[in-house]
Design a protein around this motif. Sequence first.
Motif, PDB file in Angstrom:
ATOM      1  N   UNK A 387       1.095  -1.377   0.493  1.00 54.91           N
ATOM      2  CA  UNK A 387       0.322   0.173  -0.152  1.00 54.91           C
ATOM      3  C   UNK A 387       0.281   1.190  -0.405  1.00 54.91           C
ATOM      4  N   UNK A 388       2.049   1.298   0.951  1.00 57.86           N
ATOM      5  CA  UNK A 388       2.295   2.623   0.452  1.00 57.86           C
ATOM      6  C   UNK A 388       3.553   3.014  -0.976  1.00 57.86           C
ATOM      7  N   UNK A 389       4.030   2.191  -1.333  1.00 54.82           N
ATOM      8  CA  UNK A 389       4.359   1.666  -2.838  1.00 54.82           C
ATOM      9  C   UNK A 389       3.234   2.952  -3.782  1.00 54.82           C
ATOM     10  N   UNK A 390       1.879   2.237  -3.853  1.00 53.50           N
ATOM     11  CA  UNK A 390       0.827   2.912  -4.454  1.00 53.50           C
ATOM     12  C   UNK A 390       0.401   4.007  -3.741  1.00 53.50           C
ATOM     13  N   UNK A 391       0.271   4.516  -3.105  1.00 57.20           N
ATOM     14  CA  UNK A 391       0.488   5.656  -2.551  1.00 57.20           C
ATOM     15  C   UNK A 391       1.607   6.563  -2.869  1.00 57.20           C
ATOM     16  N   UNK A 392       2.759   5.837  -2.784  1.00 53.99           N
ATOM     17  CA  UNK A 392       3.984   7.202  -3.587  1.00 53.99           C
ATOM     18  C   UNK A 392       3.980   7.410  -4.876  1.00 53.99           C
ATOM     19  N   UNK A 393       3.329   6.445  -5.965  1.00 52.64           N
ATOM     20  CA  UNK A 393       2.762   6.186  -6.653  1.00 52.64           C
ATOM     21  C   UNK A 393       1.413   7.369  -7.313  1.00 52.64           C
ATOM     22  N   UNK A 394       0.442   7.250  -6.859  1.00 51.69           N
ATOM     23  CA  UNK A 394       0.290   8.254  -7.242  1.00 51.69           C
ATOM     24  C   UNK A 394       0.907   9.809  -7.058  1.00 51.69           C
ATOM     25  N   UNK A 395       1.275   9.698  -5.706  1.00 52.90           N
ATOM     26  CA  UNK A 395       1.954  11.037  -5.565  1.00 52.90           C
ATOM     27  C   UNK A 395       2.750  11.610  -6.569  1.00 52.90           C
ATOM     28  N   UNK A 396       4.333  10.673  -7.144  1.00 53.87           N
ATOM     29  CA  UNK A 396       4.518  10.495  -8.030  1.00 53.87           C
ATOM     30  C   UNK A 396       3.950  11.124  -9.238  1.00 53.87           C
ATOM     31  N   UNK A 397       3.140  11.180 -10.121  1.00 51.44           N
ATOM     32  CA  UNK A 397       2.919  10.626 -11.185  1.00 51.44           C
ATOM     33  C   UNK A 397       1.311  11.684 -11.563  1.00 51.44           C
ATOM     34  N   UNK A 398       0.520  12.366 -10.223  1.00 57.26           N
ATOM     35  CA  UNK A 398      -0.684  12.883  -9.430  1.00 57.26           C
ATOM     36  C   UNK A 398      -1.544  12.045 -10.088  1.00 57.26           C
ATOM     37  N   UNK A 399      -1.317  10.916  -9.855  1.00 63.39           N
ATOM     38  CA  UNK A 399      -3.340  10.296 -10.406  1.00 63.39           C
ATOM     39  C   UNK A 399      -3.844  10.306  -9.122  1.00 63.39           C
ATOM     40  N   UNK A 400      -5.321  10.857  -9.074  1.00 67.22           N
ATOM     41  CA  UNK A 400      -6.241  11.921  -8.271  1.00 67.22           C
ATOM     42  C   UNK A 400      -5.836  12.482  -7.442  1.00 67.22           C
ATOM     43  N   UNK A 401      -5.029  13.060  -7.557  1.00 68.64           N
ATOM     44  CA  UNK A 401      -3.907  14.312  -6.047  1.00 68.64           C
ATOM     45  C   UNK A 401      -3.023  14.696  -6.726  1.00 68.64           C
ATOM     46  N   UNK A 402      -2.180  15.854  -6.016  1.00 64.87           N
ATOM     47  CA  UNK A 402      -2.079  17.101  -7.017  1.00 64.87           C
ATOM     48  C   UNK A 402      -0.794  15.731  -6.955  1.00 64.87           C
ATOM     49  N   UNK A 403       0.206  16.348  -8.129  1.00 68.40           N
ATOM     50  CA  UNK A 403       1.932  15.771  -8.019  1.00 68.40           C
ATOM     51  C   UNK A 403       2.452  16.156  -6.808  1.00 68.40           C
ATOM     52  N   UNK A 404       3.420  15.310  -6.883  1.00 67.12           N
ATOM     53  CA  UNK A 404       4.250  15.218  -5.782  1.00 67.12           C
ATOM     54  C   UNK A 404       5.539  14.864  -5.061  1.00 67.12           C
ATOM     55  N   UNK A 405       6.126  14.959  -6.012  1.00 66.80           N
ATOM     56  CA  UNK A 405       7.857  13.942  -6.437  1.00 66.80           C
ATOM     57  C   UNK A 405       8.762  13.544  -4.720  1.00 66.80           C
ATOM     58  N   UNK A 406       8.790  14.715  -3.688  1.00 64.47           N
ATOM     59  CA  UNK A 406       9.013  14.330  -2.762  1.00 64.47           C
ATOM     60  C   UNK A 406       8.222  13.925  -1.370  1.00 64.47           C
ATOM     61  N   UNK A 407       6.616  13.849  -1.207  1.00 65.65           N
ATOM     62  CA  UNK A 407       6.196  12.849  -0.795  1.00 65.65           C
ATOM     63  C   UNK A 407       5.543  11.452  -1.308  1.00 65.65           C
ATOM     64  N   UNK A 408       6.228  11.256  -2.904  1.00 66.77           N
ATOM     65  CA  UNK A 408       5.957   9.894  -2.797  1.00 66.77           C
ATOM     66  C   UNK A 408       6.917   9.445  -3.093  1.00 66.77           C
ATOM     67  N   UNK A 409       8.491  10.292  -2.622  1.00 66.63           N
ATOM     68  CA  UNK A 409       9.797   9.366  -2.337  1.00 66.63           C
ATOM     69  C   UNK A 409       9.970   8.853  -1.048  1.00 66.63           C
ATOM     70  N   UNK A 410       9.400   9.388   0.168  1.00 60.09           N
ATOM     71  CA  UNK A 410       8.783   9.625   1.505  1.00 60.09           C
ATOM     72  C   UNK A 410       8.744   8.186   1.223  1.00 60.09           C
ATOM     73  N   UNK A 411       6.821   7.522   0.724  1.00 59.13           N
ATOM     74  CA  UNK A 411       6.224   6.988   0.926  1.00 59.13           C
ATOM     75  C   UNK A 411       6.943   5.645   0.290  1.00 59.13           C
ATOM     76  N   UNK A 412       7.445   6.206  -1.096  1.00 62.19           N
ATOM     77  CA  UNK A 412       8.401   4.635  -1.307  1.00 62.19           C
ATOM     78  C   UNK A 412       9.943   4.672  -0.446  1.00 62.19           C
ATOM     79  N   UNK A 413      10.428   5.551   0.078  1.00 61.94           N
ATOM     80  CA  UNK A 413      10.801   5.059   1.535  1.00 61.94           C
ATOM     81  C   UNK A 413      10.185   4.101   2.185  1.00 61.94           C
ATOM     82  N   UNK A 414       8.831   4.389   3.049  1.00 59.58           N
ATOM     83  CA  UNK A 414       8.686   3.640   3.652  1.00 59.58           C
ATOM     84  C   UNK A 414       7.943   2.107   3.345  1.00 59.58           C
ATOM     85  N   UNK A 415       8.328   2.038   2.037  1.00 59.37           N
ATOM     86  CA  UNK A 415       7.774   0.852   1.526  1.00 59.37           C
ATOM     87  C   UNK A 415       8.823   0.277   1.578  1.00 59.37           C
ATOM     88  N   UNK A 416       9.908   0.255   1.480  1.00 58.66           N
ATOM     89  CA  UNK A 416      11.002  -0.227   1.062  1.00 58.66           C
ATOM     90  C   UNK A 416      12.048  -0.240   2.369  1.00 58.66           C
TER      91      UNK A 416
END
Length: 459
Positions: A387-416
């Motif tokens: 779930x952490x990956x998909x949260x970051x994936x949406x934020x990275x690409x602006x899918x259904x939300x405002x695009x935010x790469x830094x926040x996406x990376x935070x979620x990817x780090x949590x997933x990692x």
Amino acid sequence: MSTPQPPGPSPSAPLPMTPDLNRILPNADRSSLDQLFSLGEYYLKNKQYSDATKVLTLAAKNNHLPAQMALARIYSKGLGTAQSYSNALEWYKRAAESDDPVAEFNVGYFYANGYGIEKDMAKAILWYRLSIRHGFANAQFHLAMALQIDTSDSKALEESFSLMAQAAAAGFPDAQYQLARMYAKGMGCARSSTKALAILKRLPESSKILFLTGYIYFTTPALKKQTEALKLWSRAAAEGDGMSAHNVGHCYQWGLAGLELDYNEAMYWYTRAENMGFKESQIGIYECWYWLEEYDKVYEKLEQALKDGFTSAHAYLGHCFFFGHGVKQDYDQAVLHYVQVPEEYRDVSIHLQLGRCYLEGLGGIERNLDAAYILIQMGTLETYPTSLYYRGYCLENGFGCTKNLEEAIEWYIKGFKAKDKDSQEALLRLGRLHDPTTYVAYHMSIDPGLINDELCFDD
């Protein structure tokens, strides 16, 4: 369940002379009808059921209340005649015309259970209410239980608690146990483990007393007695209590009460519970098989669970089809099962998979990024790595939300950090991870906030 009856002839006495019925019945005075009833009781004690039925019928037709009640029991139990609930109900209704609380209660009981008539809880409740006017504890107890059917009706639960307290005060044992249960769960009253335990300590030990005491120990953190709860449930299970065996299995399945997580041990307890007739343990069995990756067994058990009415099985059937576990991967079938899961069983994993369907247009669902992100948010849990990956994936690409790469990376780090493969690959792709670490294969996780709620409580 009957009104006090006048004493009949002593079983050791000679058979009394049969009254002259042709003389008695035209006048049908009380003393004559009492004679008939006494004779009928004598016949009953000597198992001369045919004679008893004839004599009691004569008295009952002349509105002799004790005879009507006795005749109803004869038909209800099938004493010397074919069991006939409809005939029994007819005589209980006749007796109820005399405003007898036991007769009124029995009419309600027959409606509640569909004896001799179509089951009708509304009519059962009406008859119970007639009976409780006289303070009849059995009617108070059964009305209290009937009012608990809709647990969302707070007024009904408050009335149920009041009635249960009255029946318990009258010394009705089942009501005393249920009153403790209501205190333990806060049904119609403020929750009080102290009051519940005080009641239980006054009752004779039994498997259900052990079960409920264990539940109170387990769900009251201040008591710090979860280990003691396991001991009580084990003792109750040894006496054949399926719910207690189920709860021990639940603790092994989720590593609760200081136990190491052990799916095989959980399966042992769940199987014991199921063999005791506690069918709800099928749920624990198929969940354990799922985590043990015994997918063929899972699918077979899930289908049986659905046949037995456990709609929560749709959740794991959906997972089987979504991931191709034990069956051919089929997103359409996955969605079909997911949408049939009752709301109270929709955990983060279902929200996430449905979110993925909206995100990728899977399972016959039209792609909708806004709906996808809402569901993925609902399906995000830090102990649920994918779930952490998909949260970051949406934020990275602006899918259904405002695009935010830094926040996406935070979620990817949590997933990692949670050892999710896709999150690791996202960080590598974005140049944020230069020293890949071996990850553990992702396994689905259930919301831990739901775990304690899955302990079985109601009997």
